[in-house]
Write an enzyme that holds these catalytic residues in place. Sequence first.
Site, mmCIF file in Angstrom:
data_model
loop_
_atom_site.group_PDB
_atom_site.id
_atom_site.type_symbol
_atom_site.label_atom_id
_atom_site.label_comp_id
_atom_site.label_asym_id
_atom_site.label_seq_id
_atom_site.Cartn_x
_atom_site.Cartn_y
_atom_site.Cartn_z
ATOM 1 C CE LYS A 1 49.759 38.887 6.487
ATOM 2 N NZ LYS A 1 51.181 38.876 6.146
ATOM 3 C CE1 TYR B 1 47.928 42.212 41.342
ATOM 4 C CE2 TYR B 1 47.143 42.543 39.095
ATOM 5 C CZ TYR B 1 47.140 41.821 40.283
ATOM 6 O OH TYR B 1 46.351 40.713 40.402
#
Length: 821
Positions: free
Chosen positions: A492, A716
Amino acid sequence: MPKILLKNIAGIISGKVYGSGDTIISDLLYDSRRIVSPSGSLFFALVGDRHNGHDYIPELYRNGVKSFIVSELPAAIEKFDDTCFVLVNNTLDALQKLAEYNRTLFKGELISITGSNGKTITKEWAFQVLAGKYSIVRSPRSYNSQIGVPLSIWLLDENFDIGIIEAGISKPGEMEKLEKIIKPDIGIITNIGEAHQQNFSSLTQKVDEKLLLFKNARVIIYCSDYKLIDDRIKSNCLGNEKKTFTWSHNKNADLRITDITPGKTKTDIIAEFKGESKEISIPFVDKASIENAIHVWCLSIYLDQAEASIKKAMISIDPVAMRLEQKKGINNCTLINDAYNSDMGSLSIALDFLNLQNQNRKKTLILSDIFQSGRVEEELYREVSSLIKAKGIDRLIGIGEAISKYKGLFSGEKQFFRSTSEFIDEFKPGNFNDEAILLKGARDFRFEDISGLLEKQSHQTVLEIDLDAMVHNLNYFRSKLKPNTRVMVMVKAFSYGSGTYEIANMLQYQDVDYLAVAYSDEGVELRKAGITMPIMVMNPLADNFENILRFNLEPEIYSFNILDEFLIKIKRSGFTSFPFHIKLDTGMHRLGFLPVEVDVLIEKLLSNPELFVKSIFTHLAASDEPEHDKFTDNQVSLFEELSGRIINNFDYPVIRHVLNSAGIERHPRYMFDMVRLGIGLYGISSLNPGKLLNTGTFKTTVSQVKQIPANKSVGYGRKGVEAYKREIAILPVGYADGFNRKLGNGIGQCYTKGRMVPVVGNICMDMCMIDVTGINSKVGDEVEIFGKHNPVTTLAEKIDTIPYEILTAISERVKRIYFHE
């Protein structure tokens, strides 16, 4: 390889013949998936802890194999017309006895190589250097085990002057068996290290075991700087005086290395031999390659090769492709790159890997001329043609003068080009669509140029997946199980970030019993990619039952609501019986029927015969946490009572399972009928991490390097300010790729140039920065985000999460590259 009558083989291995023994045998088989020439193949039904070759005899018989070595006869032997069975006590012993016999027929020189590292590369380079003078046969890839060695020895025949055979061991007692088979004339021991050390009491014991290979050899070639190896040989551990050919950096030796000068692309090596200066150059600069090359140099000198011939050959040695590389190609193609060598042994292995790619029905082989085979060309390409036909290849593209000369030997869809440049000149992307393509070429043909045309372009950040490491991890957990315990593997969430059909193909080939996905869409994708094994859907939705039935998926049923929806759908679809899996809630308090609901559930199951209960399971809440072991015991006790009540109402077997990866290691007494392997397959273990191999390497390359003055910010938010001048490398990977933003500002580290370096400033969407001050970082340098040197568990700990989150966060825009030896 020899050709021997089956009845004569029976005499060699002391077997009893049932049927006609007049078949001429040329090929030995132990894997039912690797048939090349059925009529001339002899299958050895090997028996292991978790497999039994006898189970595959009917399948082999249907595919045309009529000759078998068995330790038990089939129950209905009369059903196998025109078939011969040879009954022996032990089929592996029989395989090894047959190899021993074939070794006695070989009159050439037999060179054998052992050691902890470098065996395969030393073998391949010895072949490259000596092939111009001799006809040589060598072990295919890393065929160095109790099975691989006999298969390698079987390749020896009168057409070859030299055989080069690898020998590897993992525990005491194995080398003595291999020595009887190989009986080398010349031995090389490369080095000694920690590999498989857990099975030896000391390094000394391991060295002594490896040296048993050479107890009857004429000479041993080794580096006397490895003190333990030198001491054990000199201390007469083999019980007799042994001739040696040594090399050393530091002391007297047959070949004393006086200078090593690495350059940018090559290394010059100067040595003294019998008072004279000798010199070679090799096209590698790393320490391991230098060591491997010197071993080959010693072998060449010992075999009295001309100095000029040695120098010419050593500067021309090619990289050894230790792994097949699988990537996404253009136009929905799968590209498998094995473009560094081309020989019959590795071609057969590569074609087997090509045939694993069920996601593409069409299989295309791009093959260059095969060099240095020691064979008559027409005979060689006739065999290549037979191999390609036997492997079911749909299209052949041959590149080279020799293969083009014999194009008439090949059938089916085919094209031939005299050179790689001619192919490139005529290349049209539209000619390759939805197919699996194997590139198999000798280094001289520069197939990397073709790979560049066929590869789907993406940015430099990649996730490398080692399929062999996954198989190792799978087998580690299998070794913990009882012989009849089944294995369900969780694929999965994009196989925990590793891929979809690529992982499922490998698991299907490894005969795993079940796959499990989270949602039906994942199961449908696997079915469309050619996965035929049973698949459980853990979170089925009523809207998806149509696809679940259509694609033969098996839903987990966890509530009366979803059970009623499922029952309506199978009745409307006309199914008289359809398999599904019941989940019980024994304490996880997530999905699952509660204990008070079990009696009603039993009534509903009994009143609806369309419902076929395939398995019953529960989910352990804390199988990896010792402080909750009492809770785990209570969960299992409740599960056993509830599932038993359900099973008692049915006259067919129902599978039960509770254990996940941690449970397999910590609670083996609760194995039941099946286990569910998840994160353990991908190399994560809280109990025995040293037993598992790293399967994924998330890496990128440096885009730019720049100097940052003291007290200047980076990125940033003007973070990452330092009071000193720094060198910063910018990497093309960010949080959109799965590099968690919390790892910025020095919390996370990356590995490059042999060092761990900190992340500087905030991680951006598509980029990040690392501090590479003082390590001479350059554009294009490789940087490991997580992998062997920087484990994913370490990253998870730094941001207080679990490895699952790190792995499943890797974006699908990151190219996955799959490796297989």
